[in-house]
Design an enzyme around this catalytic site. Structure first.
Site, short mmCIF file in Angstrom:
data_model
loop_
_atom_site.label_atom_id
_atom_site.label_comp_id
_atom_site.label_asym_id
_atom_site.label_seq_id
_atom_site.Cartn_x
_atom_site.Cartn_y
_atom_site.Cartn_z
N SER A 77 -19.63 -32.12 2.42
CA SER A 77 -20.20 -31.60 1.18
C SER A 77 -21.70 -31.89 1.11
CB SER A 77 -19.51 -32.26 -0.01
OG SER A 77 -20.27 -32.10 -1.19
N HIS A 98 -17.45 -35.18 -7.88
CA HIS A 98 -18.52 -34.38 -8.48
C HIS A 98 -17.96 -33.01 -8.81
CE1 HIS A 98 -22.21 -32.35 -9.34
NE2 HIS A 98 -22.19 -31.64 -8.23
N HIS A 100 -18.59 -29.24 -11.52
CA HIS A 100 -19.48 -28.48 -12.40
C HIS A 100 -18.68 -28.01 -13.60
CE1 HIS A 100 -23.19 -28.10 -9.90
NE2 HIS A 100 -22.33 -28.50 -8.98
N ASP A 123 -11.71 -44.80 -25.29
CA ASP A 123 -10.63 -45.33 -24.45
C ASP A 123 -11.06 -45.50 -23.00
OD1 ASP A 123 -8.68 -45.60 -26.39
OD2 ASP A 123 -7.81 -43.62 -26.05
N HIS A 173 -27.96 -30.56 -14.03
CA HIS A 173 -27.09 -30.42 -12.87
C HIS A 173 -25.63 -30.50 -13.29
CE1 HIS A 173 -26.26 -31.83 -8.42
NE2 HIS A 173 -25.40 -30.93 -8.85
N TYR A 230 -2.76 -52.06 -23.25
CA TYR A 230 -2.24 -50.69 -23.18
C TYR A 230 -1.39 -50.50 -21.92
CZ TYR A 230 -2.18 -45.59 -22.78
OH TYR A 230 -1.78 -44.28 -22.66
#
Length: 235
Positions: A77, A98, A100, A123, A173, A230
């Site tokens: 990538s 990553h 978009h 949370d 970005h 939790y």
């Protein structure tokens, strides 16, 4: 030579396949990596390969120290250097994502932090999810992807801070998230997109909306830290 244990290869593949299933990216706009710290390398999605065509054999092994591809003829990538920067800066993380995703990108393009407007956000993220500064012309011209990682590290801080805030959005970005495993990093990406969408809708209804600090703290600490209560232990 095959790099990575079967478990790591499977984890990185499944985490990448989660991106389109969760609606976090169109086409090939996203990537996940997972690291073998003992081996000194990470596996990452190859550049431009469609998610529905992706297999374990496509995953690209990258040397942690040099950034060089260790095997195969596929390029990693284009965001590989950003991932590498995170792994070098934060020893506790095991995966980086990553994407978009639309709503998180909206905040990135507006150059705005994602504010804490409710307990769903608190949370997972201990405070507003930060947007970085804009990269300089020099940072864009040379080592752009590495500098993208660096501006996030500059904003987040050390390993402990990265655990409390496992996400950031790069100005103009988009979002990066990280976690103890590749799948956990994707989960943080899913949560980030959800709270970004909630924040946009909340601010449309009430531009001055906010959440009390004591409520934010309560929700974060009940899931994180020594007093967390939790969930249940795994068998």
């Amino acid at each position: 030579m095959i790099y990575g244990s079967p478990a790591l290869r499977r984890a990185v593949l499944l985490a990448n396949q989660t991106i389109p299933k969760a609606g976090l990216a169109q086409l090939t706009w996203g990537n996940v990596s997972g690291i073998d710290r003992e081996g000194g390398f990470y596996l990452i999605k190859p550049s431009g390969v469609a998610y529905d065509e992706l297999t374990e054999d496509h995953l690209v092994p990258v040397d942690l120290q040099t950034g060089k591809v260790l095997a195969g003829d596929l390029r990693p990538s284009v965001d590989s250097e950003s991932h590498r920067a995170f792994y070098l800066a934060w020893p506790s993380i095991g995966g980086v994502t990553h994407t978009h995703s639309t709503n998180a990108v909206a905040f990135a393009q507006a150059n705005r932090d994602i504010p804490v407007l409710g307990t769903t956000h608190a949370d997972t993220f201990n405070g507003p999810v930060p947007v970085t500064r804009t990269l300089t012309p020099e940072e864009c011209a040379t080592d752009y992807e590495l500098n993208t990682g660096r501006v996030i590290i500059e904003h987040i801080g050390d390993d402990e801070a990265a655990a409390a805030m496992p996400a950031a959005i790069v100005a103009n970005h988009g979002p990066f998230t990280w976690g103890a495993t590749p799948q956990k990093s994707v989960e943080h990406g899913i949560i980030l997109e959800a709270v970004a969408e909630m924040a946009l809708k909340t601010l449309a209804l009430n531009p001055t909306a906010s959440t009390p600090a004591h409520l934010q703290e309560r929700h974060f600490k009940r899931k994180h830290g020594p007093g967390a209560y939790y969930g249940n232990p795994r068998p």
